[in-house]
Design a protein around this motif. Structure first.
Motif, PDB file in Angstrom:
ATOM      1  N   PHE A 109     -69.568 -44.523  19.010  1.00  0.00           N
ATOM      2  CA  PHE A 109     -70.670 -43.388  19.024  1.00  0.00           C
ATOM      3  C   PHE A 109     -71.288 -43.188  20.103  1.00  0.00           C
ATOM      4  CE2 PHE A 109     -71.455 -44.574  13.962  1.00  0.00           C
ATOM      5  CZ  PHE A 109     -70.115 -44.345  13.669  1.00  0.00           C
ATOM      6  N   THR A 110     -71.601 -41.610  20.300  1.00  0.00           N
ATOM      7  CA  THR A 110     -72.549 -41.517  21.278  1.00  0.00           C
ATOM      8  C   THR A 110     -73.857 -40.505  20.895  1.00  0.00           C
ATOM      9  OG1 THR A 110     -70.575 -41.347  22.729  1.00  0.00           O
ATOM     10  CG2 THR A 110     -72.564 -40.137  23.626  1.00  0.00           C
ATOM     11  N   ILE A 111     -74.829 -40.711  21.359  1.00  0.00           N
ATOM     12  CA  ILE A 111     -76.047 -40.177  20.933  1.00  0.00           C
ATOM     13  C   ILE A 111     -76.423 -39.309  22.226  1.00  0.00           C
ATOM     14  CG2 ILE A 111     -77.630 -41.795  21.848  1.00  0.00           C
ATOM     15  CD1 ILE A 111     -79.594 -41.200  19.340  1.00  0.00           C
ATOM     16  N   SER A 112     -76.747 -38.141  22.078  1.00  0.00           N
ATOM     17  CA  SER A 112     -77.258 -37.225  22.995  1.00  0.00           C
ATOM     18  C   SER A 112     -78.223 -36.156  22.492  1.00  0.00           C
ATOM     19  CB  SER A 112     -75.843 -36.316  23.515  1.00  0.00           C
ATOM     20  OG  SER A 112     -75.404 -35.484  22.674  1.00  0.00           O
ATOM     21  N   LYS A 113     -78.912 -35.456  23.529  1.00  0.00           N
ATOM     22  CA  LYS A 113     -79.862 -34.647  23.000  1.00  0.00           C
ATOM     23  C   LYS A 113     -79.759 -33.276  24.050  1.00  0.00           C
ATOM     24  CE  LYS A 113     -83.574 -37.005  25.128  1.00  0.00           C
ATOM     25  NZ  LYS A 113     -84.461 -35.915  25.714  1.00  0.00           N
ATOM     26  N   ASP A 114     -80.142 -32.047  23.428  1.00  0.00           N
ATOM     27  CA  ASP A 114     -80.346 -30.885  23.933  1.00  0.00           C
ATOM     28  C   ASP A 114     -81.756 -30.391  24.006  1.00  0.00           C
ATOM     29  OD1 ASP A 114     -80.525 -28.045  24.914  1.00  0.00           O
ATOM     30  OD2 ASP A 114     -78.428 -27.787  24.160  1.00  0.00           O
ATOM     31  N   ASN A 115     -82.526 -30.758  25.008  1.00  0.00           N
ATOM     32  CA  ASN A 115     -83.925 -30.527  25.110  1.00  0.00           C
ATOM     33  C   ASN A 115     -84.387 -29.261  25.003  1.00  0.00           C
ATOM     34  OD1 ASN A 115     -84.527 -33.504  25.478  1.00  0.00           O
ATOM     35  ND2 ASN A 115     -84.201 -33.175  27.801  1.00  0.00           N
ATOM     36  N   ALA A 116     -83.381 -28.131  25.683  1.00  0.00           N
ATOM     37  CA  ALA A 116     -83.710 -26.867  25.279  1.00  0.00           C
ATOM     38  C   ALA A 116     -83.843 -26.606  23.778  1.00  0.00           C
ATOM     39  CB  ALA A 116     -82.556 -26.049  26.090  1.00  0.00           C
ATOM     40  N   LYS A 117     -82.850 -26.886  23.070  1.00  0.00           N
ATOM     41  CA  LYS A 117     -82.751 -26.800  21.631  1.00  0.00           C
ATOM     42  C   LYS A 117     -83.529 -27.698  20.754  1.00  0.00           C
ATOM     43  CE  LYS A 117     -78.138 -24.586  22.020  1.00  0.00           C
ATOM     44  NZ  LYS A 117     -76.747 -24.525  21.542  1.00  0.00           N
ATOM     45  N   ASN A 118     -84.015 -28.716  21.489  1.00  0.00           N
ATOM     46  CA  ASN A 118     -84.729 -29.679  20.611  1.00  0.00           C
ATOM     47  C   ASN A 118     -83.922 -30.423  19.315  1.00  0.00           C
ATOM     48  OD1 ASN A 118     -87.126 -31.006  20.663  1.00  0.00           O
ATOM     49  ND2 ASN A 118     -88.325 -29.782  19.346  1.00  0.00           N
ATOM     50  N   THR A 119     -82.761 -30.399  19.695  1.00  0.00           N
ATOM     51  CA  THR A 119     -81.634 -30.843  18.840  1.00  0.00           C
ATOM     52  C   THR A 119     -81.003 -32.304  19.336  1.00  0.00           C
ATOM     53  OG1 THR A 119     -81.128 -28.792  18.198  1.00  0.00           O
ATOM     54  CG2 THR A 119     -79.410 -30.400  17.558  1.00  0.00           C
ATOM     55  N   LEU A 120     -80.957 -33.142  18.323  1.00  0.00           N
ATOM     56  CA  LEU A 120     -80.378 -34.303  18.674  1.00  0.00           C
ATOM     57  C   LEU A 120     -78.982 -34.392  18.134  1.00  0.00           C
ATOM     58  CD1 LEU A 120     -80.813 -37.488  19.530  1.00  0.00           C
ATOM     59  CD2 LEU A 120     -81.416 -37.881  17.033  1.00  0.00           C
ATOM     60  N   TYR A 121     -77.954 -35.198  18.552  1.00  0.00           N
ATOM     61  CA  TYR A 121     -76.537 -35.000  18.232  1.00  0.00           C
ATOM     62  C   TYR A 121     -76.121 -36.710  17.946  1.00  0.00           C
ATOM     63  CZ  TYR A 121     -76.760 -30.225  19.624  1.00  0.00           C
ATOM     64  OH  TYR A 121     -77.102 -28.945  20.043  1.00  0.00           O
ATOM     65  N   LEU A 122     -75.155 -36.796  17.412  1.00  0.00           N
ATOM     66  CA  LEU A 122     -74.445 -38.122  17.025  1.00  0.00           C
ATOM     67  C   LEU A 122     -73.037 -37.954  17.139  1.00  0.00           C
ATOM     68  CD1 LEU A 122     -74.941 -41.066  17.032  1.00  0.00           C
ATOM     69  CD2 LEU A 122     -74.639 -41.156  14.400  1.00  0.00           C
TER      70      LEU A 122
END
Length: 121
Positions: free
Chosen positions: A64-77
């Motif tokens: 699994f890899t966690i990441s985030k897009d600060n511009a969209k204020n969205t978290l991903y897994l």
């Protein structure tokens, strides 16, 4: 106040992949994913701080890899090589501590409603 809305859950066969998303309102310092399987306690999956530092629960390391897009204020897994034991309700969580850990639920004060992931063998 922080509000979290997860999406992206579903059913997949073992070995497959899914990507979860979590849209956040507000600007938490730290975000993460937790899960609770059938008849199991909730466990930490992954967390990421505002500066991008990450930590993972042992069962998902390397898959699994966690990441985030600060511009969209969205978290991903991003979940790869899924196993039947990954079947669970997955929850997005956020906190206002600078550094958070998947081992400390108390770091997270805000929770989403959850999205179901089912992995069949």
């Amino acid at each position: 106040q922080v509000q979290l809305v997860e999406s992206g859950g579903g059913s997949v066969q073992a070995g497959g992949s899914l990507r979860l998303s979590c849209a956040a309102s507000g600007y938490p310092y730290c975000m993460g994913w937790f899960r609770q399987g059938p008849e199991k306690e909730r466990e930490g999956v992954a967390a990421i701080t505002r500066d991008g530092s990450t930590n993972y629960g042992d069962p998902v390391k390397g898959r699994f890899t966690i990441s985030k897009d600060n511009a969209k204020n969205t978290l991903y897994l991003q979940m790869n090589s899924l196993k039947p034991e990954d079947t669970a309700m997955y929850y997005c969580a956020a906190g206002r501590v600078y550094r958070c850990s998947v081992g400390r639920e108390s770091d997270f004060g805000y929770w989403g409603q959850g999205t179901q992931v089912t992995v069949s063998s």
